[in-house]
Design a protein around this motif. Structure first.
Motif, PDB file in Angstrom:
ATOM      1  N   GLY A   2       0.780  -1.228   0.000  1.00  0.00           N
ATOM      2  CA  GLY A   2       0.000   0.000   0.000  1.00  0.00           C
ATOM      3  C   GLY A   2       0.811   1.275   0.000  1.00  0.00           C
ATOM      4  O   GLY A   2       0.261   2.367  -0.003  1.00  0.00           O
ATOM      5  N   SER A   3       2.131   1.180  -0.005  1.00  0.00           N
ATOM      6  CA  SER A   3       2.963   2.375   0.124  1.00  0.00           C
ATOM      7  C   SER A   3       3.238   3.051  -1.209  1.00  0.00           C
ATOM      8  O   SER A   3       3.224   2.419  -2.261  1.00  0.00           O
ATOM      9  CB  SER A   3       4.301   2.015   0.783  1.00  0.00           C
ATOM     10  OG  SER A   3       5.070   1.176  -0.057  1.00  0.00           O
ATOM     11  N   LEU A   4       3.487   4.362  -1.151  1.00  0.00           N
ATOM     12  CA  LEU A   4       4.073   5.066  -2.279  1.00  0.00           C
ATOM     13  C   LEU A   4       5.417   4.399  -2.496  1.00  0.00           C
ATOM     14  O   LEU A   4       6.141   4.129  -1.541  1.00  0.00           O
ATOM     15  CB  LEU A   4       4.248   6.541  -1.928  1.00  0.00           C
ATOM     16  CG  LEU A   4       4.975   7.452  -2.906  1.00  0.00           C
ATOM     17  CD1 LEU A   4       4.509   8.884  -2.707  1.00  0.00           C
ATOM     18  CD2 LEU A   4       6.470   7.373  -2.789  1.00  0.00           C
ATOM     19  N   CYS A   5       5.762   4.111  -3.741  1.00  0.00           N
ATOM     20  CA  CYS A   5       7.012   3.404  -4.004  1.00  0.00           C
ATOM     21  C   CYS A   5       7.720   4.000  -5.211  1.00  0.00           C
ATOM     22  O   CYS A   5       7.087   4.312  -6.218  1.00  0.00           O
ATOM     23  CB  CYS A   5       6.726   1.921  -4.241  1.00  0.00           C
ATOM     24  SG  CYS A   5       8.216   0.905  -4.356  1.00  0.00           S
ATOM     25  N   MET A   6       9.024   4.157  -5.080  1.00  0.00           N
ATOM     26  CA  MET A   6       9.872   4.595  -6.190  1.00  0.00           C
ATOM     27  C   MET A   6      11.038   3.623  -6.285  1.00  0.00           C
ATOM     28  O   MET A   6      11.541   3.159  -5.267  1.00  0.00           O
ATOM     29  CB  MET A   6      10.429   6.000  -5.934  1.00  0.00           C
ATOM     30  CG  MET A   6       9.379   7.063  -5.749  1.00  0.00           C
ATOM     31  SD  MET A   6      10.102   8.692  -5.426  1.00  0.00           S
ATOM     32  CE  MET A   6      10.605   8.510  -3.711  1.00  0.00           C
ATOM     33  N   ALA A  32       1.747   4.825  -6.784  1.00  0.00           N
ATOM     34  CA  ALA A  32       1.018   5.613  -5.790  1.00  0.00           C
ATOM     35  C   ALA A  32       0.725   4.858  -4.508  1.00  0.00           C
ATOM     36  O   ALA A  32       0.635   5.451  -3.447  1.00  0.00           O
ATOM     37  CB  ALA A  32      -0.289   6.115  -6.389  1.00  0.00           C
ATOM     38  N   GLY A  33       0.552   3.560  -4.575  1.00  0.00           N
ATOM     39  CA  GLY A  33       0.123   2.821  -3.394  1.00  0.00           C
ATOM     40  C   GLY A  33      -1.379   2.902  -3.241  1.00  0.00           C
ATOM     41  O   GLY A  33      -2.109   3.070  -4.220  1.00  0.00           O
ATOM     42  N   ASN A  34      -1.865   2.834  -2.005  1.00  0.00           N
ATOM     43  CA  ASN A  34      -3.308   2.741  -1.778  1.00  0.00           C
ATOM     44  C   ASN A  34      -4.041   4.076  -1.656  1.00  0.00           C
ATOM     45  O   ASN A  34      -5.238   4.108  -1.400  1.00  0.00           O
ATOM     46  CB  ASN A  34      -3.601   1.867  -0.562  1.00  0.00           C
ATOM     47  CG  ASN A  34      -2.971   2.404   0.698  1.00  0.00           C
ATOM     48  OD1 ASN A  34      -2.309   3.431   0.697  1.00  0.00           O
ATOM     49  ND2 ASN A  34      -3.153   1.691   1.792  1.00  0.00           N
ATOM     50  N   VAL A  35      -3.356   5.201  -1.809  1.00  0.00           N
ATOM     51  CA  VAL A  35      -3.982   6.528  -1.868  1.00  0.00           C
ATOM     52  C   VAL A  35      -3.294   7.331  -2.974  1.00  0.00           C
ATOM     53  O   VAL A  35      -2.208   6.965  -3.424  1.00  0.00           O
ATOM     54  CB  VAL A  35      -3.889   7.300  -0.527  1.00  0.00           C
ATOM     55  CG1 VAL A  35      -4.630   6.579   0.574  1.00  0.00           C
ATOM     56  CG2 VAL A  35      -2.451   7.527  -0.121  1.00  0.00           C
ATOM     57  N   TRP A  36      -3.913   8.436  -3.402  1.00  0.00           N
ATOM     58  CA  TRP A  36      -3.268   9.239  -4.442  1.00  0.00           C
ATOM     59  C   TRP A  36      -1.915   9.737  -3.948  1.00  0.00           C
ATOM     60  O   TRP A  36      -1.725   9.966  -2.758  1.00  0.00           O
ATOM     61  CB  TRP A  36      -4.146  10.405  -4.900  1.00  0.00           C
ATOM     62  CG  TRP A  36      -4.347  11.485  -3.865  1.00  0.00           C
ATOM     63  CD1 TRP A  36      -5.398  11.590  -3.006  1.00  0.00           C
ATOM     64  CD2 TRP A  36      -3.479  12.578  -3.570  1.00  0.00           C
ATOM     65  NE1 TRP A  36      -5.242  12.685  -2.195  1.00  0.00           N
ATOM     66  CE2 TRP A  36      -4.070  13.317  -2.518  1.00  0.00           C
ATOM     67  CE3 TRP A  36      -2.270  13.013  -4.079  1.00  0.00           C
ATOM     68  CZ2 TRP A  36      -3.488  14.453  -1.980  1.00  0.00           C
ATOM     69  CZ3 TRP A  36      -1.680  14.146  -3.537  1.00  0.00           C
ATOM     70  CH2 TRP A  36      -2.292  14.862  -2.509  1.00  0.00           C
ATOM     71  N   SER A  37      -0.992   9.881  -4.857  1.00  0.00           N
ATOM     72  CA  SER A  37       0.353  10.338  -4.518  1.00  0.00           C
ATOM     73  C   SER A  37       0.842  11.330  -5.569  1.00  0.00           C
ATOM     74  O   SER A  37       0.511  11.206  -6.749  1.00  0.00           O
ATOM     75  CB  SER A  37       1.324   9.162  -4.444  1.00  0.00           C
ATOM     76  OG  SER A  37       0.946   8.272  -3.420  1.00  0.00           O
TER      77      SER A  37
END
Length: 79
Positions: A9-13, A41-46
């Motif tokens: 669920g995390s923002l990931c790069m 983005a993961g589980n929310v907008w990023s």
């Protein structure tokens, strides 16, 4: 920050060495992540900022970039 790497669920790069940088929660963080080739983005907008340009991804969307970027700010919204 998620350690090690990214969670589902995390923002990931990921950079050109395939090193993952993962962040959870909401809010913004300024730093420099060099050589980024993939963002998610993961589980929310990023939102990702690079070269003064802001790119927003909806939740559960990822992108393989056409060129390598230096990301200077990330933001995550409320689910």
């Amino acid at each position: 920050m998620v350690r090690p790497g990214c969670s589902t669920g995390s923002l990931c790069m990921k950079n050109t060495s395939n090193t993952p940088f993962g962040y959870t929660g909401t809010g913004s963080l300024s730093a420099t992540w060099a050589g980024i080739k993939c963002i998610a983005a993961g589980n929310v907008w990023s939102m990702f900022t690079y070269n003064g340009i802001k790119t927003t991804l909806n939740s559960n969307v990822s992108a393989n970039l056409t060129s390598v970027l230096n990301v200077t700010r990330i933001s995550r919204g409320v689910a």
